[in-house]
Scaffold this active site. Structure first.
Site, short mmCIF file in Angstrom:
data_model
loop_
_atom_site.label_atom_id
_atom_site.label_comp_id
_atom_site.label_asym_id
_atom_site.label_seq_id
_atom_site.Cartn_x
_atom_site.Cartn_y
_atom_site.Cartn_z
N GLU A 216 0.78 -1.22 0.00
CA GLU A 216 0.00 0.00 0.00
C GLU A 216 0.82 1.28 0.00
O GLU A 216 0.38 2.30 -0.52
CB GLU A 216 -0.93 0.00 1.23
N SER B 197 -46.47 -29.20 43.45
CA SER B 197 -46.03 -29.38 44.84
C SER B 197 -44.80 -28.57 45.19
O SER B 197 -44.41 -28.52 46.36
CB SER B 197 -45.76 -30.87 45.11
#
Length: 850
Positions: free
Chosen positions: A86, A497
């Protein structure tokens, strides 16, 4: 001389006009120039990460995947790759490369259009942060000025660091750290030269040159990067050749999640969005540390899944997912039930004729089917002959692996008839499957593959730290892939229960003791309004006459619970239950409340049981321990209310949770719930009895660690649509629920399978909390208790013990098996002694007390 003077004047004029133009352009673009502070305090759009309390990554939320890195964390070969490709003169230019600009001008003159190229890394950084990608003169001019400004304000390494962390690499990966993770599932220091070159080539066109979507284009771009590195003498010829020949094809990798807890992660996501809003929550780089323990969370998921598979296997095999080709070795068709629970033939999808598929075609087909939980899709390719010594079948897995499943993997697979019935046990593998069947397989505890199916019931497990309400583990279903509905938090189901300890707690606060006698006898109550008699029944339908309160809870006697509520009154009972955090409006105002007709979520139930575990304090469940920002600064830290006498620990002070029932009340309920596990009486004298949760005593892992300091209660609704178990040791409380999402469907019953040993099928008959939910709680607690302080239960002040007669609940002078020591709140112990000839009835009439 005139010409020369003219040229000098013209040149001077041009210079002045140029300076004026530059100044004018600078004035024009100056508002777009970033400040020094803005450049140095870059706020990355970093996803939110969710961790367990011990630092394992649970999940990641956010559109952009980013892993910011410092320059020293980025390997030199990666830096060389980017600079070579680059901007080879990055460390020499001032933000604009004159040579690159000259090349771009030449392209402009030769083509008449603005072309790409010529931009330095600094210019690319300026464009990425502040500008668009449009090819216009004004954008290029702004880019140049911003680049010059950046170079004046930042060091070269700072600029390069920003660049390598900012640029896009496709597939929502931003920065080299995220690119390494997304494309290769690695950190940057683990990448090979070939992989580095692929990543370094992506900024040019990440959407069309990435190795996942376009491997050949990525290969060509990689060659360019490697060639530039070779030209710049950053790599040797041998390194160049080796990297050039490396394969390119890869796939998108997710975040490095090390702990599966999707339901827990979703709880965190919702809370974070509520706190910060979606945009900030997903992009500010928050690290959220939860209260969950990784080991316990794994144990919870495993326990829920294993338990559902056990249920599913004892109820029978529902057949293949589909049939890819028909075979002569065709087993009898399995059956499924419709909504009315009638027998209905299962007709699997037949995708083709009788021609067997090739392995390649099967693999392509399986690629379209994802794994679910621990279930892996597979196709049967071969079945052993019926007279073979070893009954086996060969299957091709989604992974491409071919495995042989032995007879032990199949012999459970009786045909499923309906929720109440199973067909005969298979005699051969061919009775179960045939070539062409698309099936599910899962690993068993020995990591051998086993025939499986997606469980039809659902389940949830929630575990809390009773001292402060921190959520230690949360599982909202078999698989988040199948359903995102979090049953641990959202499923309001009848408690059955599981509600009884709260009823009994109310009784102990209103004149009853563990030694009080209550009539365990059938109830027949005529309702003139409906013309129907209410007849609550025990399960099993056995009645023992007068029994002590301790026994009533431990044996989960329904009629005893009803009689206690009658003695207290509905209003008094409801008032007491609200102390445990239950909403008054959600509690039925009738006697069905005593049998658990109230609907509650598993989290609400666990919170209520935490009161019994911590000495009577109501804590608030929470899941987020602390939140750190992208810089590691703590922006939030939980300050839960704590169940403690002196709320000061180290340098931190805590607010005390409200005490809603007395320490003495919780101690006595613990005693009764201990009997639900350990039972009572004397087996030697044939008076021994089991509590409903006796299976806990078979777990050496729990008993060895906690001894008798483990407490719990089963729960089953009358129609067996909901099953529960809630229990705790001193440092952890957990609730398990199992049921169908379809509220009309029951959990049914199962019969013994003649192919299996009694040890392999310890559960048969009607489903219930003790059979259906408790095994998951045991499996989870066997893992969790290893890291939990299972401390002995201490007797609180104002608790006394006295030897009582087991038959009457009165004091006793005997010391044999007909007596025991019982605990009482001070002032509530009986004062009368039992008479061996005492026949006094403690009941007035049917349904009455006293």
């Amino acid at each position: 001389m005139k010409v020369l003077k003219f040229l000098l004047k013209l040149g001077l004029l041009g210079f002045v006009l140029g300076v004026v133009a530059v100044v004018a352009i600078y004035i024009y673009v100056r508002p777009d120039l970033p400040s020094v502070q803005e450049l140095r305090d870059v706020r990355w759009q970093t996803p939110m990460q969710v961790y367990s309390a011990d630092g394992e990554l649970i999940s990641q939320f956010g559109e952009m995947r980013r892993i910011p890195l410092r320059i020293e964390e980025i390997p030199q070969p990666m830096i060389d790759a980017f600079l070579s490709t680059e901007d080879t003169r990055f460390y020499d230019h001032f933000g604009i490369d004159p040579i690159g600009v000259g090349r771009a001008l030449f392209l402009l003159v030769s083509t008449g259009e603005i072309q790409g190229g010529g931009s330095t890394i600094t210019q690319q950084l300026a464009r990425n942060f502040y500008l668009s990608y449009e090819q216009t003169w004004i954008r290029k001019i702004k880019e140049a000025f911003i680049a010059l400004h950046i170079e004046q304000q930042l060091e070269k390494d700072e600029i390069l660091t920003l660049y390598l962390n900012k640029i896009s690499f496709g597939h929502r990966a931003f920065g080299v750290g995220a690119a390494a993770q997304v494309y290769y599932g690695k950190t940057v220091d683990q990448l090979t030269l070939a992989e580095i070159a692929v990543i370094a080539g992506l900024p040019k066109a990440p959407s069309t040159m990435n190795p996942v979507s376009y491997p050949e284009r990525a290969r060509g771009r990689r060659a360019v990067v490697l060639g530039r590195m070779l030209d710049e003498r950053k790599i040797s010829q041998q390194e160049y050749q080796e990297a050039l020949q490396a394969p390119v094809k890869t796939y998108v990798h997710g975040a490095e999640v090390t702990m599966e807890a999707p339901y827990l992660a979703e709880m965190v996501r919702q809370e974070m969005v509520a706190r910060f809003g979606e945009e900030e929550a997903y992009t500010a780089g928050f690290k959220v540390y939860t209260t969950a323990n990784a080991k316990q969370q794994r144990g919870a998921i495993q326990a829920v899944r294993d338990n559902l598979h056990r249920y599913d296997e004892r109820h029978g095999y529902r057949g293949p997912v589909s049939v890819l080709w028909e075979s002569e070795e065709k087993p009898p068709q399995p059956r499924v039930a419709n909504a009315n629970n009638d027998d209905v033939e299962l007709v699997p999808l037949v995708a083709s004729g009788a021609t067997a598929w090739s392995d390649e075609d099967i693999s392509a087909y399986l690629e379209q089917h994802r794994s679910i939980g621990r279930l892996v899709p597979a196709v049967v390719t071969q079945v052993a002959a019926a007279d073979a010594e070893e009954q086996t079948a060969e299957v091709l897995l989604r992974t491409g692996e071919k495995v042989t499943l032995p007879w032990g993997s199949w012999r459970w697979a009786r045909p499923y008839m309906n929720d109440e019935r199973q067909g005969p046990a298979p005699k051969t593998v061919a009775d179960v499957v045939a070539p062409g069947h698309h099936i599910w397989v899962r690993p068993d505890p020995e990591n051998q593959w086993r025939l499986a199916q997606v469980p039809e019931p659902s389940s949830a497990l929630i575990a809390l730290r009773p001292q402060d309400g921190g959520i230690a583990a949360a599982v909202g279903g078999y698989s988040f892939t199948l359903s995102q509905y979090n049953r641990a938090l959202q499923a309001e189901r009848q408690a059955g229960s599981n509600i009884k300890p709260f009823i009994y707690s109310a009784a102990l606060d209103n004149g009853f003791t563990l030694a009080s006698l209550v009539n365990d006898a059938p109830i027949n109550q005529w309702n003139p309004g409906t013309g129907v008699a209410w007849r609550p029944r025990n399960s099993p339908d056995v009645y023992e006459g007068p029994i002590r309160v301790r026994q009533g809870l431990a044996k989960s006697k329904n009629v005893v619970s009803v009689r206690l509520l009658r003695a207290l009154g509905v209003d008094t009972t409801v008032d007491h239950l609200t102390k445990f955090g239950f909403e008054r409006s959600e509690l039925p105002r009738n006697e069905s409340l005593s049998l658990g007709s109230a609907s509650m979520t598993p989290l609400q139930v666990a919170r209520g049981y935490a009161v019994f575990a911590n000495g009577g304090y109501l804590v608030d469940p929470y899941v987020i321990e602390r939140i750190e920002d992208a810089d590691g600064e703590v922006v939030y830290e939980a300050k839960p209310k704590v169940a403690c006498v002196s709320c000061e620990t180290g340098d931190r002070e805590f607010e005390q949770a409200p005490q809603v029932i007395s320490e003495q009340n919780t101690f006595l309920i613990q005693q009764a719930m201990s009997s639900a596990i350990w039972g009572g009486g004397s087996w030697a004298h044939k008076t021994g009895w089991n509590g409903t949760a006796w299976r806990v005593t078979r777990s050496s892992a729990i008993v060895d660690k906690a001894g008798r300091n483990v407490f719990g209660k089963t729960g089953t609704t009358n129609d067996v649509k909901d099953t529960w178990f809630s229990g705790f040791v001193s440092g952890l409380v957990a609730t398990v629920w199992v049921g169908h999402d379809n509220l009309e469907r029951t959990l049914g019953r199962s019969t013994m399978n003649s192919n299996l040993t009694s040890k392999e099928q310890s559960i048969s008959g009607a489903e219930a909390g003790a059979k259906t939910a408790l095994p998951a709680w045991i499996e989870f607690m066997e893992v969790a208790i290893q890291d939990v302080p299972a401390l002995p239960t201490s007797t609180p002040p104002d608790i006394v013990s006295a030897r009582i007669d087991l038959a009457t609940g009165k004091l006793s002078k005997r010391t044999d098996h007909t007596t025991r020591f019982e605990y009482f709140m001070s002032g509530t112990a009986p004062t009368d002694y039992a008479d061996s000839n005492d026949q006094e009835s403690v009941f007035e009439s049917e349904g009455g007390l006293f």
